[in-house]
Design an enzyme around this catalytic site. Structure first.
Site, PDB file in Angstrom:
ATOM      1  N   ASP A  94      41.460 -19.036  13.510  1.00  0.00           N
ATOM      2  CA  ASP A  94      40.315 -18.608  14.311  1.00  0.00           C
ATOM      3  C   ASP A  94      39.098 -18.626  13.384  1.00  0.00           C
ATOM      4  O   ASP A  94      39.215 -18.502  12.166  1.00  0.00           O
ATOM      5  CB  ASP A  94      40.559 -17.222  14.912  1.00  0.00           C
ATOM      6  CG  ASP A  94      39.579 -16.915  16.042  1.00  0.00           C
ATOM      7  OD1 ASP A  94      38.705 -17.766  16.325  1.00  0.00           O
ATOM      8  OD2 ASP A  94      39.670 -15.821  16.639  1.00  0.00           O
ATOM      9  N   GLY A  97      34.609 -15.817  14.732  1.00  0.00           N
ATOM     10  CA  GLY A  97      33.692 -15.536  15.838  1.00  0.00           C
ATOM     11  C   GLY A  97      34.128 -14.371  16.706  1.00  0.00           C
ATOM     12  O   GLY A  97      33.458 -14.038  17.668  1.00  0.00           O
ATOM     13  N   ASP A 273      47.805 -16.561  21.616  1.00  0.00           N
ATOM     14  CA  ASP A 273      48.082 -15.791  20.409  1.00  0.00           C
ATOM     15  C   ASP A 273      47.718 -14.359  20.723  1.00  0.00           C
ATOM     16  O   ASP A 273      46.875 -14.105  21.605  1.00  0.00           O
ATOM     17  CB  ASP A 273      47.197 -16.249  19.230  1.00  0.00           C
ATOM     18  CG  ASP A 273      45.792 -15.679  19.339  1.00  0.00           C
ATOM     19  OD1 ASP A 273      45.005 -16.207  20.136  1.00  0.00           O
ATOM     20  OD2 ASP A 273      45.488 -14.663  18.674  1.00  0.00           O
ATOM     21  N   HIS A 342      62.277  -8.522  16.642  1.00  0.00           N
ATOM     22  CA  HIS A 342      62.673  -8.469  18.060  1.00  0.00           C
ATOM     23  C   HIS A 342      61.537  -8.950  18.966  1.00  0.00           C
ATOM     24  O   HIS A 342      61.729  -9.809  19.823  1.00  0.00           O
ATOM     25  CB  HIS A 342      63.097  -7.058  18.485  1.00  0.00           C
ATOM     26  CG  HIS A 342      63.116  -6.961  19.978  1.00  0.00           C
ATOM     27  ND1 HIS A 342      64.162  -7.441  20.740  1.00  0.00           N
ATOM     28  CD2 HIS A 342      62.156  -6.580  20.863  1.00  0.00           C
ATOM     29  CE1 HIS A 342      63.846  -7.340  22.015  1.00  0.00           C
ATOM     30  NE2 HIS A 342      62.634  -6.807  22.127  1.00  0.00           N
TER      31      HIS A 342
END
Ligand code: PRF
Length: 378
Positions: A94, A97, A273, A342
């Site tokens: 990323d 921003g 994400d 998990h």
């Protein structure tokens, strides 16, 4: 090589797609969830566990954090982030921003760029579309993001409009600068621009058209999942996906819960994400196909059943709920590690399963069933 995207299948009853991205660091089957590895580590898991047990085709790093620590010049000496962290599959960074707005105090946004104060030592720094492209070249991710402004929620129309136009001008500067900036490590970097426009349909349409016009190999949707009701987020994703080109991957930034992910896949999103599976794991929250579990709850004190009898990752069947609750009660590191493996295992299972159902043509039916099931608190 130039990033390639192939559509492999479409769900007949929704806008869900299954695809395949190919880069110099391998194949990414979509839909995909990218575990967040902010500071060159996916918190709480070894790269070996990440690869062998969780098995994502791609992870995410953050320009903002990596620029501050270990700093760009260290990554350059290491030969880029892949080598530095021993991860030979895909990485996306990323642009900063978003982190600049959510983490740093005293930031000043101007046409030129953003002046901000480090959340670590209070020192001052400036991010511009140009230097953020340079930093991302040096970090060396396979997919790099445009420098944008993520507006808060709620946001008044005038501000959202002004900010969106600035994000568009910043996009042009990013593209201009990248064309003049050579690759550093011999493999290619795909550049994704970002749609903004807050929760205003007309701005989202304008922004999606502008971004589509840039002709990038993939496109992202920003400015959502910042506090707005889920229905508003879905409405925005829906209009934006109807405009972004069909033959390019679409990445919805920072989303979300397992339910958010399935609903947005149904609207045509391919990549996600979010810190949720890792961050919530460290607080004792587990995601499962049957709902969420707060493992710190007293009700698990003497529950010697497996953590998750679906057994997606080894931790699910090798440890009991009572044991994991105990580790959280005494604040042991292993508890956070088990919960993280998990949750990431579950998120990756969820997108792989989504892909299978898209290819089988029954995604919508499966998604509706899963959304109901996952809405429970166990
Ligand atoms: N822009 C960037 N990164 C982001 C976002 C954004 O709008 C979001 C919003 N959910 C998460 N991460 N550059």
């Amino acid at each position: 090589m130039y990033m390639k995207f192939e559509l492999k299948g479409k769900d007949p009853l929704s806008k869900a797609r299954a695809g395949k991205i190919t880069t110099d660091h391998g194949v990414i089957e979509t839909p995909i969830f990218m575990p967040v590895g902010t500071v060159a580590t996916v918190k709480g898991v070894h790269q070996r566990e990440l690869k062998e047990d969780i098995n994502p085709d791609i992870i995410l790093g953050n320009t903002y954090h990596l620029y501050l620590r270990p700093q760009t010049q260290v990554l350059e000496k290491a030969g880029g982030l892949h080598k530095f962290m021993n991860w030979d599959r895909n990485i996306l960074t990323d642009s900063g921003g978003y982190q600049v707005y959510s983490l740093s105090a005293n930031r000043k946004i101007k046409e030129e760029g953003v002046k901000f104060k480090s959340h670590i030592d209070g020192s001052y720094h400036v991010f511009t579309p140009e230097n953020v492209m340079d930093i991302q070249r040096t970090i060396g991710a396979d997919i790099i993001m445009a420098f944008d402004e993520c507006t808060p929620y709620p946001c008044d129309y005038k501000y959202a409009k002004r900010s969106m136009h600035m994000t568009h001008r910043w996009l042009d500067r990013c593209i201009n600068h990248l064309q003049k900036t050579p690759l550093k490590y011999g493999y290619d970097q795909a550049f994704f621009p970002i749609v903004q426009g807050s929760t205003f349909k007309d701005l989202r349409i304008q922004s999606a058209e502008y971004i589509a016009n840039a002709g990038a190999v993939g496109n992202a949707i920003g400015g959502l999942s910042v506090g707005e009701p889920a229905e508003e987020m879905y409405a925005m994703t829906d209009v934006v996906c109807s405009i972004l080109p069909e033959d390019k991957p679409r990445y919805l930034m920072g989303v979300g819960t397992p339910i958010n992910i399935l609903e947005n896949i149904a609207l045509g999103v391919d990549m996600f994400d979010c810190v949720m599976p890792t961050r919530n794991a460290r607080n004792g929250m587990l995601f499962t196909a049957y709902g969420t579990i707060n493992i710190k709850n007293k009700k698990w004190e003497s529950d010697f059943s497996p953590i998750d009898d679906m057994g997606i990752t080894f931790v699910d069947t090798e440890y009991t709920k009572a044991y994991l609750r105990h580790l959280f009660t005494v604040n042991e590191l292993l508890g956070k590690q088990i919960a993280t493996i998990h949750n990431l295992g579950f998120y990756l299972w969820l997108v792989r399963e989504a892909r299978k159902h898209i290819l089988a043509g029954d995604f919508k039916i499966w998604k509706d069933k899963m959304v109901k099931q996952m809405d429970n608190r166990l």
